[in-house]
Design a protein around this motif. Structure first.
Motif, PDB file in Angstrom:
ATOM      1  N   GLU A  64       0.822  -1.205   0.000  1.00 54.83           N
ATOM      2  CA  GLU A  64       0.000   0.000   0.000  1.00 54.83           C
ATOM      3  C   GLU A  64       0.859   1.260   0.000  1.00 54.83           C
ATOM      4  O   GLU A  64       0.531   2.254  -0.652  1.00 54.83           O
ATOM      5  CB  GLU A  64      -0.930   0.001   1.219  1.00 54.83           C
ATOM      6  N   GLU A 120       2.085   1.809  -3.468  1.00 55.03           N
ATOM      7  CA  GLU A 120       0.990   2.281  -4.325  1.00 55.03           C
ATOM      8  C   GLU A 120       0.723   3.766  -4.083  1.00 55.03           C
ATOM      9  O   GLU A 120       0.540   4.541  -5.032  1.00 55.03           O
ATOM     10  CB  GLU A 120      -0.276   1.462  -4.060  1.00 55.03           C
ATOM     11  N   LEU A 121       0.706   4.176  -2.803  1.00 50.65           N
ATOM     12  CA  LEU A 121       0.496   5.590  -2.484  1.00 50.65           C
ATOM     13  C   LEU A 121       1.597   6.462  -3.069  1.00 50.65           C
ATOM     14  O   LEU A 121       1.352   7.575  -3.537  1.00 50.65           O
ATOM     15  CB  LEU A 121       0.431   5.787  -0.964  1.00 50.65           C
ATOM     16  N   ALA A 122       2.829   5.940  -3.043  1.00 46.55           N
ATOM     17  CA  ALA A 122       3.975   6.692  -3.538  1.00 46.55           C
ATOM     18  C   ALA A 122       4.171   6.531  -5.044  1.00 46.55           C
ATOM     19  O   ALA A 122       5.096   7.131  -5.604  1.00 46.55           O
ATOM     20  CB  ALA A 122       5.235   6.254  -2.803  1.00 46.55           C
ATOM     21  N   GLU A 123       3.327   5.712  -5.669  1.00 43.87           N
ATOM     22  CA  GLU A 123       3.421   5.442  -7.107  1.00 43.87           C
ATOM     23  C   GLU A 123       4.811   4.929  -7.480  1.00 43.87           C
ATOM     24  O   GLU A 123       5.435   5.356  -8.458  1.00 43.87           O
ATOM     25  CB  GLU A 123       3.058   6.695  -7.915  1.00 43.87           C
ATOM     26  N   ILE A 124       5.282   3.977  -6.665  1.00 41.03           N
ATOM     27  CA  ILE A 124       6.590   3.354  -6.874  1.00 41.03           C
ATOM     28  C   ILE A 124       6.387   1.984  -7.501  1.00 41.03           C
ATOM     29  O   ILE A 124       5.491   1.224  -7.092  1.00 41.03           O
ATOM     30  CB  ILE A 124       7.344   3.226  -5.533  1.00 41.03           C
ATOM     31  N   ASN A 125       7.220   1.637  -8.476  1.00 40.14           N
ATOM     32  CA  ASN A 125       7.188   0.301  -9.064  1.00 40.14           C
ATOM     33  C   ASN A 125       7.669  -0.707  -8.028  1.00 40.14           C
ATOM     34  O   ASN A 125       8.834  -0.676  -7.610  1.00 40.14           O
ATOM     35  CB  ASN A 125       8.073   0.256 -10.313  1.00 40.14           C
ATOM     36  N   LYS A 126       6.760  -1.574  -7.616  1.00 37.34           N
ATOM     37  CA  LYS A 126       7.059  -2.493  -6.511  1.00 37.34           C
ATOM     38  C   LYS A 126       8.234  -3.406  -6.837  1.00 37.34           C
ATOM     39  O   LYS A 126       9.154  -3.581  -6.023  1.00 37.34           O
ATOM     40  CB  LYS A 126       5.816  -3.316  -6.180  1.00 37.34           C
ATOM     41  N   HIS A 182       5.834  11.457   0.650  1.00 32.02           N
ATOM     42  CA  HIS A 182       4.444  11.436   0.162  1.00 32.02           C
ATOM     43  C   HIS A 182       3.480  11.594   1.336  1.00 32.02           C
ATOM     44  O   HIS A 182       2.399  11.017   1.358  1.00 32.02           O
ATOM     45  CB  HIS A 182       4.174  10.134  -0.602  1.00 32.02           C
ATOM     46  N   LYS A 194      -0.410  12.450   1.003  1.00 29.28           N
ATOM     47  CA  LYS A 194      -1.333  11.381   0.623  1.00 29.28           C
ATOM     48  C   LYS A 194      -1.710  10.522   1.836  1.00 29.28           C
ATOM     49  O   LYS A 194      -2.871  10.155   2.011  1.00 29.28           O
ATOM     50  CB  LYS A 194      -0.720  10.510  -0.470  1.00 29.28           C
TER      51      LYS A 194
END
Length: 373
Positions: free
Chosen positions: A35, A38-44, A271, A274
């Motif tokens: 999560e 996803e919040l940070a828009e990082i490629n896991k 982040h 968010k």
């Protein structure tokens, strides 16, 4: 060195894992690494691959620079070099008190609050003068009484803003008055600000570190940012003496914080808006549910919290808070914290920032119980 047992921690250690309805939790509903990414828009996949290549050394002894920059961004007047990273806010409070309080010192501390804020200086043989907050005054300090408590011997005034367990919030005007009281005797002000930012209204929640050059702010990634598993906190202050003394003492109990923990915390604080938007929505939506529930329960009353994730529920029947909470957890799977953990009675602490569905289920279960009173 003798110290009073930490009542709230002993309670949670013994009972939390038994909870079916955990309305004792004090963090905003925790987030997973997935999560967070996803919040940070990082490629896991890319980030995990990067983390897997890191050698697990001590890392940054004085704190990951990205993490410290993120902490500094939570204040108006604090630079990264005025931040010390610690093992949670619990480690930060301990480090400040361990570094700054001597046996001959005098401390003024509010009550109720997180117990270490008065038990630790008491264990150092300091004189601790307690200022007891009351529901009649909305759990805010009586400034006239605080003025009477301080003396030329007062080394530190200790506050908790927003307050745990009451959920009260001191505004900038009140904080400035406390600063004036401290200045009159040359005292520090230590403010445990672990819940700072989780306000019910869209209002500024100033830090003591921004308002006073002898102000010491303590906080963490646990409550406001839903990342208690990182076990990270910090001390922020503009006072060079505090930074120097805490740094010297930090060498004896910390060395460094976990390098992977600080990496993740740096991502979260980069982040922060968010996460704060998510978490303010949870505490505000859930408090509406709690407030409506309190209004319809004839045995329950409270001072509606202004901030944070917890508050005290008062009840009108004759039973100790510990007996009540033991009955609820052992026979109904419902976790609250007894008021006696905070030296108060006829009340229990509820944590209302869990998943909304869990809060509703827990309140319904408590209603069933209250119907039998």
């Amino acid at each position: 060195m003798k110290i009073e047992p930490f009542k709230v921690e002993l309670w949670m250690n013994e009972h939390e894992e038994k909870a079916v309805y955990n309305t004792g939790e004090t963090c905003v509903d925790s987030i997973s690494m997935e999560e967070l990414f996803e919040l940070a828009e990082i490629n896991k996949e890319e980030k995990l691959t990067e983390l897997m290549q890191k050698r697990l050394t001590y890392g940054h002894i004085f704190g990951n620079p990205v993490f410290k920059q993120g902490i500094a961004s939570l204040y108006k007047e604090i630079d990264p070099e005025q931040v010390l990273t610690t093992h949670g806010a619990i480690g930060a409070n301990h480090l400040v008190l361990y570094s700054m309080i001597e046996p001959e010192d005098e401390v003024v501390a509010v009550l109720p609050t997180y117990q270490q804020l008065y038990s630790i200086p008491e264990s150092f043989r300091a004189t601790v003068k307690r200022h007891t907050l009351s529901p009649e005054n909305n759990f805010l300090p009586d400034l006239a009484e605080v003025r009477q408590l301080v003396s030329e011997k007062t080394k530190m005034i200790i506050i908790n803003n927003p307050n745990n367990p009451a959920g009260s919030l001191m505004d900038e005007g009140m904080l400035k008055e406390i600063v004036a009281i401290a200045e009159s005797v040359g005292a520090y002000v230590l403010s445990d600000e672990t819940y700072r930012g989780l306000t019910q209204a869209e209002e500024d929640s100033p830090s003591i570190a921004d308002l006073y050059d002898k102000g010491i702010s303590v906080s963490s990634m646990s409550k406001v940012f839903s990342l208690a598993g990182l076990r990270l906190g910090w001390i922020a202050t503009r006072n060079p003496e505090v930074i120097e003394e805490c740094s010297l003492h930090r060498d004896h109990n910390t060395i460094s914080c976990g390098m992977l923990d600080e990496e993740l915390a740096g991502i979260a604080l980069a982040h922060k808006d968010k996460i704060l938007d998510r978490n303010k929505k949870i505490v505000r939506d859930n408090l509406k549910i709690l407030d409506e529930w309190v209004q319809k329960e004839k045995h329950i009353s409270y001072v509606k919290p202004q901030a944070g994730t917890v508050t005290l529920l008062y009840y009108d029947f004759d039973r100790s808070s510990r007996e009540l909470c033991i009955d609820l957890i052992d026979n109904h799977g419902l976790l609250f914290t007894p008021g006696d953990c905070f030296e108060f009675e006829q009340c229990i602490r509820i944590g209302y920032a869990c998943k909304t569905e869990e809060l509703i289920a827990g309140l319904n279960k408590f209603s069933e119980y209250l119907a039998t009173i």
